[in-house]
Scaffold this motif. Structure first.
Motif, PDB file in Angstrom:
ATOM      1  N   VAL A  38       0.829  -1.205   0.000  1.00  0.00           N
ATOM      2  CA  VAL A  38       0.000   0.000   0.000  1.00  0.00           C
ATOM      3  C   VAL A  38       0.862   1.253   0.000  1.00  0.00           C
ATOM      4  CG1 VAL A  38      -1.636   1.328   1.411  1.00  0.00           C
ATOM      5  CG2 VAL A  38      -2.039  -1.085   0.985  1.00  0.00           C
ATOM      6  N   VAL A  39       1.932   1.261   0.785  1.00  0.00           N
ATOM      7  CA  VAL A  39       2.817   2.425   0.824  1.00  0.00           C
ATOM      8  C   VAL A  39       3.448   2.657  -0.547  1.00  0.00           C
ATOM      9  CG1 VAL A  39       5.017   3.256   1.742  1.00  0.00           C
ATOM     10  CG2 VAL A  39       3.281   2.400   3.280  1.00  0.00           C
ATOM     11  N   ALA A  40       3.912   1.613  -1.184  1.00  0.00           N
ATOM     12  CA  ALA A  40       4.510   1.766  -2.512  1.00  0.00           C
ATOM     13  C   ALA A  40       3.486   2.289  -3.513  1.00  0.00           C
ATOM     14  CB  ALA A  40       5.080   0.439  -2.988  1.00  0.00           C
ATOM     15  N   THR A  41       2.261   1.797  -3.444  1.00  0.00           N
ATOM     16  CA  THR A  41       1.218   2.235  -4.373  1.00  0.00           C
ATOM     17  C   THR A  41       0.823   3.690  -4.113  1.00  0.00           C
ATOM     18  OG1 THR A  41       0.386  -0.023  -4.449  1.00  0.00           O
ATOM     19  CG2 THR A  41      -1.079   1.695  -5.232  1.00  0.00           C
ATOM     20  N   ILE A  42       0.694   4.067  -2.856  1.00  0.00           N
ATOM     21  CA  ILE A  42       0.309   5.446  -2.521  1.00  0.00           C
ATOM     22  C   ILE A  42       1.408   6.416  -2.933  1.00  0.00           C
ATOM     23  CG2 ILE A  42      -0.068   7.028  -0.599  1.00  0.00           C
ATOM     24  CD1 ILE A  42      -1.695   4.826   0.730  1.00  0.00           C
ATOM     25  N   ILE A  43       2.654   6.070  -2.674  1.00  0.00           N
ATOM     26  CA  ILE A  43       3.763   6.952  -3.068  1.00  0.00           C
ATOM     27  C   ILE A  43       3.782   7.102  -4.582  1.00  0.00           C
ATOM     28  CG2 ILE A  43       6.279   7.099  -3.207  1.00  0.00           C
ATOM     29  CD1 ILE A  43       6.380   5.982  -0.384  1.00  0.00           C
ATOM     30  N   LYS A  44       3.577   6.008  -5.281  1.00  0.00           N
ATOM     31  CA  LYS A  44       3.588   6.051  -6.738  1.00  0.00           C
ATOM     32  C   LYS A  44       2.452   6.918  -7.276  1.00  0.00           C
ATOM     33  CE  LYS A  44       4.479   2.888 -10.488  1.00  0.00           C
ATOM     34  NZ  LYS A  44       4.630   1.489 -10.851  1.00  0.00           N
ATOM     35  N   SER A  45       1.263   6.792  -6.704  1.00  0.00           N
ATOM     36  CA  SER A  45       0.138   7.596  -7.178  1.00  0.00           C
ATOM     37  C   SER A  45       0.232   9.049  -6.709  1.00  0.00           C
ATOM     38  CB  SER A  45      -1.183   6.982  -6.722  1.00  0.00           C
ATOM     39  OG  SER A  45      -1.285   7.054  -5.316  1.00  0.00           O
TER      40      SER A  45
END
Length: 107
Positions: free
Chosen positions: A96-103
């Motif tokens: 989730v952290v990787a996805t949120i940072i990416k978005s």
């Protein structure tokens, strides 16, 4: 023979340090914007591989957690659900952290 005192040595060191600083100041007095842009490009070039690494670490943690939970389940331990929740939660957190940072940064 000449008497060398501590005062003479300190003055020599101070003179050498002053000369070194005076000769290196023009190097640091360049355009700061160019340095910031270069740093920005370098960070952006590592961003995609960094998020992929976070996904890989999340998958690895998930696999390790699955093995640990399976071992506890087969051993008949009572706290299997706690261990499963902890491992699953850490795996989901990384993804989730990787996805949120990416978005969030839109890269």
């Amino acid at each position: 023979m000449k008497n060398i005192t501590l005062k003479n040595i300190d003055l020599k060191k101070l003179a050498i340090a002053t000369m070194l600083i005076a000769t290196t100041l023009p190097i640091f007095a360049q355009d700061g914007n160019a340095g910031i842009m270069e740093a920005n490009q370098k960070v952006r070039s590592y961003f995609e591989s960094g998020t992929q690494l976070m996904y890989a670490v999340g998958a690895l943690i998930g696999l390790i957690g699955a093995v640990k939970v399976y071992q506890k389940w087969n051993a008949g331990d009572q706290d299997t659900s706690k261990v499963a929740a902890a491992w699953f939660g850490s795996c989901v957190f990384l993804v989730v952290v990787a996805t949120i940072i990416k978005s969030f940064f839109g890269l």
